[in-house]
Write an enzyme that holds these catalytic residues in place. Structure first.
Site, short mmCIF file in Angstrom:
data_model
loop_
_atom_site.label_atom_id
_atom_site.label_comp_id
_atom_site.label_asym_id
_atom_site.label_seq_id
_atom_site.Cartn_x
_atom_site.Cartn_y
_atom_site.Cartn_z
N ARG A 124 74.22 76.95 60.60
CA ARG A 124 73.26 76.60 61.63
C ARG A 124 72.93 75.12 61.55
NH1 ARG A 124 70.21 81.88 61.55
NH2 ARG A 124 71.26 83.12 59.96
N ASP B 13 67.20 76.83 63.52
CA ASP B 13 67.78 77.81 62.60
C ASP B 13 68.50 78.93 63.35
OD1 ASP B 13 64.86 78.25 63.15
OD2 ASP B 13 65.30 80.22 62.33
#
Length: 485
Positions: free
Chosen positions: A178, A249
């Site tokens: 991520r 995220d």
């Protein structure tokens, strides 16, 4: 079938070992047979004569699996948290698919981890069913996405205000890297970890960059990630998807959709549509998703400034130049997407305006996004829909019809091309809630399975398709979503 654990080779700064929670009575609820076959899982289970429920609930580990919780940071609604990590997920390892691609296999709702921050790490059956249906629907629509291999009920109750049946989701993704993974190490000033992570990401997702070195490699990497984000968000806009929680995220390096917690689909077209109960300011509203993707890419670029140039001013200039390409690239890709939905071949600003004018009509008249494009597609080959469209949008439809005629392609050919971009059916929110409620009430996946038969063929007219095409009576104006998995 052989589980590998390449992520563990990066070093123990990147994860924490964590053992999934033992469910009391795991039972298979939903199973993705096609995905299981492509990963070699189906053959393994057949050879071993094993029930999938144990392996994909955390009750048993696949051979060579070394479960870990991944470390990452993230900007959540614009605010930075330096330590998030997998609070209710366990990465089991990687499997090689039938196309020779490597995929992460992860359990969600499999219990607390060292990153749980006081949470129980569990998941209710409702959010698990939502993840399975949404990810399969998005895959069938042609949107880059993580997939769901299985939903397993645990036999345990989960408390979310009331007691609800517990479940574990087995998610399959190109990776779980991520933007927040890079932010985690940037916040620590760990330049070496960012370099290693970038090399790993290149090996997984951008092997064409493997021979690059130095600043050229990092610039190329950023451009490649930007390109996938442009493609992803354009696909979201094409099908009317609102992610709902575009935190860094939840922004993947692979360019796949991940985390279907508070997501939803628009019905009535309005760029300001927001469904998430925690998005009070509308930060992640439908029409703002491109800007948020750009913002997220700026956060990724910040992590690479020390690697772009030793001189901080020069590094900043390079980063700003790279980021400056994003809006133009998005605009170009977006207009081509919109032109594909309207059947127009872009040859100038007038064609762009024609496409944009259609969206403005939908907004002004409060019309359904999916059904309007579906009707426009059918109008080329169905007199009933042609009359309906000509009556609904007389001036615009006349101009559009003239443009289609001017392009010189048979109407059937144009309609066929439009159909590839305009689904007949989408996973509408009110049907999602009804199916989830029925699954929980009956303790049976039958409602989900029936709907999935239609959602897996979203560009075709099936006998049962009309059952799921109707928009909600209020256009979803009162609909809200909540984080679940």
């Amino acid at each position: 079938m052989q589980i590998s654990n390449s992520y563990l080779q990066l070093g123990d700064d990147f994860y924490l070992p964590s053992t999934p929670r033992q469910p009391s009575n795991p039972q298979l609820f939903l199973w993705n047979q096609g995905l299981a076959e492509s990963l070699g899982v189906a053959d393994f289970l057949a050879q071993e004569q094993e029930d999938p429920a144990g392996f994909f609930s955390g009750g048993r580990l696949l051979p060579n699996s070394k479960p870990v919780a991944l470390a990452y940071a993230g900007h959540q609604f614009g605010h930075f948290n330096p330590r998030l990590g997998d609070g209710r997920a366990h990465l089991l390892g990687e499997l090689r698919g039938d196309t020779d691609m490597v995929f992460d296999v992860q359990l969600k709702g499999s219990g607390a981890t060292p990153f749980s921050r006081g949470g129980d790490g569990l998941c209710g059956l409702g959010p698990a069913v939502r993840e399975f249906i949404m990810s399969e629907a998005m895959a069938a629509l042609g949107v880059p996405t993580s997939r769901t291999l299985a939903v397993v009920t645990t036999g345990d109750e989960v408390y979310r205000g009331d007691a609800v049946p517990g479940a574990v989701v087995c998610r399959v993704a190109a990776s779980h890297l991520r933007v927040g993974t890079f932010e985690y190490f940037y916040a620590q000033g760990n330049k070496d970890a960012i370099e290693r992570l970038c090399d790993y990401a290149i090996s997984r997702h951008f092997p064409e960059l493997a021979s690059s070195e130095g600043p050229e490699k990092y610039s190329g990497f950023l451009r490649a990630v930007f390109s996938r984000q442009v493609e992803l968000v354009c696909e979201w806009l094409r099908v009317g998807f609102v992610h709902g929680v575009m935190n860094t995220d939840n922004t993947t390096i692979s360019g796949e959709t991940i985390d279907y917690g508070p997501c939803a689909m628009i019905s009535t077209y309005n760029p300001n549509t927001v469904f998430s109960s925690i998005d009070a300011m509308g930060r992640y509203r439908f029409g703002h998703q491109p800007s948020i993707a750009h913002w997220n890419m700026a956060r990724l670029t910040e992590c690479f400034l020390p690697l772009l140039d030793q001189d901080s001013k020069q590094a900043t200039a390079i980063g700003e130049s790279l980021l400056g390409e994003f809006p133009q690239n998005f605009e170009q890709r977006y207009h081509h997407m919109l032109a594909s939905k309207t059947g127009v071949r872009l040859q100038g600003d007038s064609d762009k305006a024609l496409c944009e004018d259609f969206l403005q009509l939908l907004r002004k008249q409060g019309l359904d996004y999916t059904n309007s494009f579906d009707s426009l597609t059918r109008s080329l080959i169905d007199p009933q829909h042609e009359d309906r469209c000509a009556s609904q949008w007389p001036e615009w439809y006349q101009a559009w019809s003239a443009r289609i005629e001017q392009q010189g392609r048979p109407r059937e050919v144009v309609a066929e091309g439009m159909r590839r971009h305009n689904p007949v059916v989408i996973p509408r929110n009110h049907h999602m809630e009804a199916v989830i409620d029925e699954c929980i009430k009956n303790g049976s996946p039958d409602a989900a399975k029936s709907w999935l038969k239609v959602l897996r063929r979203p560009y075709q007219d099936l006998p049962t398709t009309p059952n799921y095409q109707d928009p909600p009576a209020d256009g979803d104006r009162s609909y809200q979503t909540f984080c679940g998995t």
